[in-house]
Design an enzyme around this catalytic site. Structure first.
Site, short mmCIF file in Angstrom:
data_model
loop_
_atom_site.label_atom_id
_atom_site.label_comp_id
_atom_site.label_asym_id
_atom_site.label_seq_id
_atom_site.Cartn_x
_atom_site.Cartn_y
_atom_site.Cartn_z
N GLY A 46 -0.18 2.67 -6.44
CA GLY A 46 0.96 2.16 -5.71
C GLY A 46 2.16 1.87 -6.60
N ARG A 331 -22.83 8.80 -13.90
CA ARG A 331 -23.19 7.47 -13.43
C ARG A 331 -24.32 7.48 -12.41
NH1 ARG A 331 -17.01 5.05 -12.86
NH2 ARG A 331 -16.67 4.79 -15.10
N HIS A 402 -19.70 0.00 -6.99
CA HIS A 402 -18.51 0.14 -7.81
C HIS A 402 -17.36 0.82 -7.08
CE1 HIS A 402 -16.17 0.49 -11.45
NE2 HIS A 402 -16.24 1.81 -11.47
N GLU A 426 -7.72 5.57 -4.72
CA GLU A 426 -9.06 5.41 -4.18
C GLU A 426 -9.08 5.30 -2.66
OE1 GLU A 426 -13.02 2.58 -4.97
OE2 GLU A 426 -11.12 2.09 -5.93
#
Length: 639
Positions: A46, A331, A402, A426
């Site tokens: 942003g 991950r 996460h 995201e």
């Protein structure tokens, strides 16, 4: 039924973005001053977008629920940001970065968007350096790089363990320059509660002033959501406590399709839960896996102190199972491996729900000072939280919720299925498929904010220059505000006995147990029933104290929990639909004989896109086929 078009440009993959930039419509400088852009969320995505759009001449109204944009959750990104500079001359390239992201996401991302993210990554590093981000440097003066999980080159730029904070401060300084010039107006301590759509176009938002309780109307020619992810669905997560899904969910209920909601990343290196009173978990950067070695005792239930366990009685299980990548597997692979060892009885600590991350060998080889220079602030953070000195004893880590790969569906221009509504960072689904590689979030957020959205948003706004400034007196604003106030009144009127946090905790436990690291048909069906029952209890027994016309954090939490119930049910529905295992989505029914995720490409090579049809109606599934013309689809192996 809502129709959608990904608007992927024609031409070779390597030229799509260049071709597209030449073909989009432009807005001349004089006309930009006539156009108002509402931007919700001032983290890295942003703030980067606000600074760039303001610099171009647009009028930007920026909103955040924190008291300052500097508190956005982007500050928590520790390890680094990826770019294909190839400073190490180790074979890296834009294509290699693109391929690693596609493979790391288990071939569930859109090729064109991923390649563009890799392509602009080099510009992003140059921009951040120019903004003053103090990236680590080698003796020669070149920016330093380190490795991250899922790759075999060093492409991650970093500022110790504070990369997200430093990048955010760089973007924030650019945004505040525009605030000083009058091109960006900052609205802090505002919570977006609804989206206003007029004649099919996003034209404004309804917010609550979190200090005064006042409900406000804000209008613009378009709306950009940069509101982050919803990993706090698990209650205990590595995210900031205030992170939520409400802005995206409000847009979803107004017609923005939601993509791959069940794709949530579990991070393998969180400090384990210490007690029942925690509100969040603390992340230990993935960068630690460059030098730390992960192990458990070879003997089940071994209660000896870590330093008392001889070398030949230690199982460095990632190095044993994945010799090609070792401790730097992606991950999802590292998280499942840790869970498997703990479930089998080899976990350490009082609960048995942790494994060791050991720096003994690295300190011996490189010296304590070298390790301190790389990770000093992370070691200090760990010591403050646990009381254990990681220079002397191994850290204990365990996976935690996460990052959300799922998010609002967007096309190549980053526009949702509502005209004039964009989602960046995201908040959208576009780049990471079923699993995000480390150091990819800062790459995506800054790239989209600085270099992609400022180009693509002009294609839409070029047709809006004749549209006069939107009035907040429009009936749609009145209707949206009325609905928001009715929801608040309903929450305040329940007057039960349980706090919003109580319900959030219970919801998080259900989701972690049945829609977390491992999922199966029976468990997901059970979870759906449990969530529905808990939601019914919520509307009967919630207690929100004090008044809605003043600072009231319990009311804020209650509103977010309402939306968490909605996304929880959609996550479960999406997880039930996708019967394959891929990336972070591990269906126990779909695994290889040695326990690895088994993708079913013939049936599930698509983006699962969900349409909201009403409060008590099931979502409708749409599919965006994923076509792979530039990578070979094969089993994802890190062995």
């Amino acid at each position: 039924m809502i129709k959608f078009d990904a608007k992927i440009p024609e031409g070779p993959l390597t030229e799509k973005w260049s071709i597209h930039k030449r073909s989009v419509k432009l807005v001349n400088p004089a006309n930009k001053t006539k156009l108002d852009i509402i931007l919700v969320g001032t983290g890295l995505a942003g703030a980067a977008a606000a600074s760039s759009l303001g610099e171009l001449g647009y009028n930007v109204k920026a909103f955040c629920f924190q008291d300052t944009p500097r508190r956005a959750h982007s500050v928590a990104a520790q390890g680094g940001i990826n770019a294909a500079k190839n400073y190490r001359n180790d074979g890296d390239s834009v294509y290699r970065l693109f391929y690693d992201v596609i493979k790391g996401g288990d071939f569930r991302a859109r090729e064109a968007n991923v390649y563009r993210a890799a392509e602009v990554s080099n510009q992003t590093i140059d921009q951040l350096v120019a903004a003053g981000v103090p990236f680590a440097r080698e003796y020669s003066g070149y920016l330093d790089n380190r490795s991250f999980g899922g790759v075999q080159v060093s492409r991650t730029f970093y500022a110790k363990g504070q990369t997200g904070q430093q990048c955010l401060l760089g973007a924030y300084s650019g945004m505040m320059r525009q605030v000083a010039k009058g091109k960006v107006t900052m609205y802090s301590r505002r919570d977006m509660l609804d989206l206003v759509v007029i004649d099919g176009k996003a034209r404004g938002i309804i917010t609550r002033n979190l200090v005064t309780g006042e409900i406000e109307r804000h209008a613009g020619h378009c709306v950009v959501l940069a509101t982050g992810g919803y990993g706090t669905i698990y209650y205990l997560s590595t995210l900031a406590v205030g992170s939520n899904v409400s802005a995206a969910w409000a847009a979803h209920k107004k017609g923005a399709l939601f993509a791959n909601p069940s794709f949530i990343q579990i991070h393998p290196t969180s400090i384990p839960q210490l007690n029942d009173y925690q509100a969040k978990l603390t992340l230990m950067s993935e960068s630690l896996r460059n030098d730390g070695r992960i192990w458990v005792p070879k003997k089940k239930g071994d209660a000896r102190a870590a330093n008392d366990i001889p070398e030949d009685e230690r199982d460095y299980y990632l190095e044993r199972r994945y010799p090609a990548f070792g401790n730097l597997v992606p991950r999802d692979v590292a998280s499942r491996a840790a869970k498997e060892r703990c479930d089998a009885g080899y976990g350490v600590g009082k609960t048995g729900l942790s494994v060791y991350l050991d720096f003994k060998d690295a300190i011996k080889k490189q010296g304590k000072k070298a390790i301190e220079n790389k990770y000093g602030n992370l070691f200090e953070l760990y010591y403050k939280i646990t009381g254990d000195n990681p220079y002397e004893v191994p850290m204990r880590i365990y996976p935690a919720g996460h990052y959300t790969m799922g998010g609002l569906w967007v096309d190549y221009n980053l526009m949702t299925t509502i005209e004039g509504l964009y989602a960046i960072g995201e908040a959208n689904f576009s780049d990471h498929g079923a699993n995000r590689l480390g150091a990819g979030s800062l790459m995506q957020c800054s790239g989209e904010g600085y270099f992609i959205l400022p180009v693509t948003i002009g294609d839409y706004l070029a047709d809006e220059i004749k549209t006069p400034r939107i009035s907040t007196d429009h009936p749609e604003f009145e209707k949206a505000e009325k609905e928001v106030k009715e929801k608040i009144d309903k929450l305040m009127a329940i007057n039960g006995k349980q706090t919003p946090t109580t319900f959030h905790k219970r919801l998080g436990k259900i989701m972690w147990d049945y829609c977390g690291m491992a999922r199966n048909e029976k468990g997901l069906q059970k979870a759906m029933i449990m969530v529905q029952e808990l939601e019914e209890e919520f509307w009967k027994d919630l207690k929100v104290s004090d008044s809605a016309k003043e600072l009231n954090q319990e009311l804020e939490k209650a509103g977010h929990v309402v939306d968490f119930f909605g996304i929880a049910k959609l996550m479960i529905q999406d997880a039930l639909n996708r019967k394959e295992s891929c990336g972070a989505h591990f269906r126990e029914e779909s695994q290889t004989p040695d326990g690895e995720a088994k993708r079913i490409h013939s049936e599930y090579s698509y983006v699962a896109i969900w349409e909201y049809l009403g409060e008590d109606k099931p979502h409708t599934l749409h599919k965006e086929p994923l076509v792979f013309e530039n990578v070979e689809l094969k089993e994802r192996s890190y062995k």
